[in-house]
Design an enzyme around this catalytic site. Sequence first.
Site, PDB file in Angstrom:
ATOM      1  N   ASP A  57      10.130  -1.627   5.050  1.00 36.73           N
ATOM      2  CA  ASP A  57       8.672  -1.458   5.315  1.00 36.73           C
ATOM      3  C   ASP A  57       8.439  -1.368   6.846  1.00 36.73           C
ATOM      4  OD1 ASP A  57       6.018  -2.452   5.759  1.00 36.73           O
ATOM      5  OD2 ASP A  57       6.036  -2.796   3.752  1.00 36.73           O
ATOM      6  N   ILE A  58       7.803  -0.296   7.177  1.00 40.28           N
ATOM      7  CA  ILE A  58       7.708   0.131   8.478  1.00 40.28           C
ATOM      8  C   ILE A  58       6.724  -1.103   9.465  1.00 40.28           C
ATOM      9  CG2 ILE A  58       5.323   1.410   8.364  1.00 40.28           C
ATOM     10  CD1 ILE A  58       6.883   3.523   9.897  1.00 40.28           C
ATOM     11  N   ASN A 113       1.226  -4.972  -5.286  1.00 34.78           N
ATOM     12  CA  ASN A 113      -0.492  -4.839  -5.056  1.00 34.78           C
ATOM     13  C   ASN A 113      -1.005  -3.681  -5.903  1.00 34.78           C
ATOM     14  OD1 ASN A 113      -0.452  -6.759  -3.320  1.00 34.78           O
ATOM     15  ND2 ASN A 113      -0.180  -5.283  -1.830  1.00 34.78           N
ATOM     16  N   GLN A 120      -3.939  -2.888  -2.363  1.00 35.45           N
ATOM     17  CA  GLN A 120      -3.002  -1.652  -2.362  1.00 35.45           C
ATOM     18  C   GLN A 120      -3.613  -0.690  -1.036  1.00 35.45           C
ATOM     19  OE1 GLN A 120      -2.585   0.503  -6.081  1.00 35.45           O
ATOM     20  NE2 GLN A 120      -0.632   1.534  -5.428  1.00 35.45           N
ATOM     21  N   GLU A 121      -2.631  -0.453  -0.328  1.00 38.95           N
ATOM     22  CA  GLU A 121      -3.184   0.721   0.655  1.00 38.95           C
ATOM     23  C   GLU A 121      -2.538   2.303   0.130  1.00 38.95           C
ATOM     24  OE1 GLU A 121      -2.396  -0.587   4.397  1.00 38.95           O
ATOM     25  OE2 GLU A 121      -4.229  -1.934   4.269  1.00 38.95           O
ATOM     26  N   HIS A 126       4.491   0.437  -5.959  1.00 45.30           N
ATOM     27  CA  HIS A 126       5.616  -0.127  -5.104  1.00 45.30           C
ATOM     28  C   HIS A 126       5.804  -1.745  -5.200  1.00 45.30           C
ATOM     29  CE1 HIS A 126       2.069   0.216  -2.680  1.00 45.30           C
ATOM     30  NE2 HIS A 126       2.479  -0.901  -2.087  1.00 45.30           N
TER      31      HIS A 126
HETATM   32  P1  AMP Z   1       0.297  -1.927   0.106  1.00 47.68           P
HETATM   33  O1  AMP Z   1      -0.844  -2.530   0.878  1.00 47.68           O
HETATM   34  O2  AMP Z   1       0.892  -2.924  -1.140  1.00 47.68           O
HETATM   35  O3  AMP Z   1      -0.130  -0.683  -0.427  1.00 47.68           O
HETATM   36  O4  AMP Z   1       1.514  -1.740   0.767  1.00 47.68           O
HETATM   37  C1  AMP Z   1       2.081  -0.445   1.481  1.00 47.68           C
HETATM   38  C2  AMP Z   1       2.972  -0.841   2.640  1.00 47.68           C
HETATM   39  O5  AMP Z   1       3.708   0.469   2.780  1.00 47.68           O
HETATM   40  C3  AMP Z   1       2.733  -1.547   3.864  1.00 47.68           C
HETATM   41  O6  AMP Z   1       3.489  -2.722   4.052  1.00 47.68           O
HETATM   42  C4  AMP Z   1       3.354  -0.351   4.782  1.00 47.68           C
HETATM   43  O7  AMP Z   1       3.608  -1.270   6.101  1.00 47.68           O
HETATM   44  C5  AMP Z   1       4.227   0.267   4.225  1.00 47.68           C
HETATM   45  N1  AMP Z   1       4.281   1.644   4.556  1.00 47.68           N
HETATM   46  C6  AMP Z   1       3.445   2.606   4.745  1.00 47.68           C
HETATM   47  N2  AMP Z   1       3.851   3.873   5.220  1.00 47.68           N
HETATM   48  C7  AMP Z   1       5.183   3.378   5.409  1.00 47.68           C
HETATM   49  C8  AMP Z   1       6.576   4.338   5.829  1.00 47.68           C
HETATM   50  N3  AMP Z   1       6.165   5.382   6.325  1.00 47.68           N
HETATM   51  N4  AMP Z   1       7.524   3.595   5.796  1.00 47.68           N
HETATM   52  C9  AMP Z   1       7.860   2.420   5.516  1.00 47.68           C
HETATM   53  N5  AMP Z   1       6.816   1.617   4.852  1.00 47.68           N
HETATM   54  C10 AMP Z   1       5.380   2.112   4.846  1.00 47.68           C
END
Ligand code: AMP
Length: 185
Positions: A57-58, A113, A120-121, A126
């Site tokens: 995760d970034i 999420n 969920q973003e 995932h």
């Molecule tokens: P969610 O809030 O469950 O949708 O989490 C999405 C996750 O994806 C977050 O923790 C972000 O930090 C991660 N994320 C988004 N873009 C990237 C990326 N390019 N590489 C790695 N992780 C990412």
Amino acid sequence: MELTEEQQKKLQEKLKNLSPEQMQELIKQQCIFCKIISGEIPAKKVLETNNTIAFLDINPANPGHVIVVPKAHHQILPQIPDSEILDLFNSVKKIASAAFEAVDAKGVNILQNNGPAAGQEVPHVHVHVIPRFDEDNFSFTWEPKKLKEEQFDEIQKRILSKIPSSMEKIETALEEKGEVKPRLP
Ligand code: AMP
């Protein structure tokens, strides 16, 4: 560059006329995790199987925080075909196991999420695998909602009614306890 009102109208008209398949393709083209899967954007991959990949995760909650995703684009967990679930959760298990040794985790949280209301973003299913350490200043605690016994019963019945495969087994047990009326033969 901002679109003019005319351009926006045309675009909306085009979107309205897309078939479900074309719409799905468009969503895929915009999806950041699909772009990681195709290699279009880089990620620090830690596992790849036929149907899943996992990468760091970034914005990690802790060092070693990994995101595990199915390669096929599905928005939320209930949309994943049963045939893909096993591979996804096998990968989650492998990453969780690795965390104990790779980053010397003392525990691991699995977070998944679904939908904006759940935080969920990224709209591609995932699973977060988050290593935990003593006093890592991170908490999943919540203030418990106060529900009456009847409310628990009602919720139990509603959920059961949506899962026919388990309804019979559990209803029989409830009947035996006298908590629901026996079914008609
Ligand atoms: P969610 O809030 O469950 O949708 O989490 C999405 C996750 O994806 C977050 O923790 C972000 O930090 C991660 N994320 C988004 N873009 C990237 C990326 N390019 N590489 C790695 N992780 C990412």
